[in-house]
Design an enzyme around this catalytic site. Sequence first.
Site, short mmCIF file in Angstrom:
data_model
loop_
_atom_site.label_atom_id
_atom_site.label_comp_id
_atom_site.label_asym_id
_atom_site.label_seq_id
_atom_site.Cartn_x
_atom_site.Cartn_y
_atom_site.Cartn_z
N ASP A 69 0.40 -0.97 -0.20
CA ASP A 69 0.16 -0.29 0.64
C ASP A 69 0.46 1.21 0.49
OD1 ASP A 69 -2.60 1.59 0.31
OD2 ASP A 69 -1.48 1.32 2.60
N ASP A 111 -0.08 4.65 0.58
CA ASP A 111 -0.38 5.88 2.35
C ASP A 111 -0.17 5.25 3.46
OD1 ASP A 111 -0.16 7.92 0.26
OD2 ASP A 111 -2.43 7.78 0.06
#
Length: 175
Positions: free
Chosen positions: A9, A11
């Site tokens: 992922d 952020d």
Amino acid sequence: MKKNALFLDRDGIINIDKKYVHKIKDFEFCDGIFELCNFFIQKDFLIFVITNQSGIARGYYTENDFQILSSFMKDEFYKKNIKIEKIYHCPHLQGCECRKPKPAMLLKAQKEFDIDMEKSFFIGDNITDMQAGINANVKNLFLINENYKDDENYKDDENYKVFKNLKELLKYLKD
């Protein structure tokens, strides 16, 4: 021959999540991300970014802003001899097939790069990341959450393990 992948992922895993980061000046790498990626590069894993980017649909930034920041990020990895194979992103809010927890971004990478999902890893900071990994049949799922010991929602699950930070995860993987 099928390849192994490290799915990340963005952020909260690659960069500190400051909500809707879209400018280079606001992009700050998470402590331990380069060491973690190097660990997987040494094991011949391909690295991919799987990220929801609803800030585009919300009008906070443009697709072009996202692409400029993504190029910067990939260049910073490349300077450390880490190749990001591809960044998959969902610019939508709701009602699409690509937004996590749906697995479409992961499955697209699997198809495009002939990935062995059972030997691949997905590291995220949100339950929706874990759900996307489960939905894509990724067997090695790791949730990073600094508050996991205090929050019942962030405990180890039969499908994934929870770690306080990337350095703690890397130590676990090396042991």
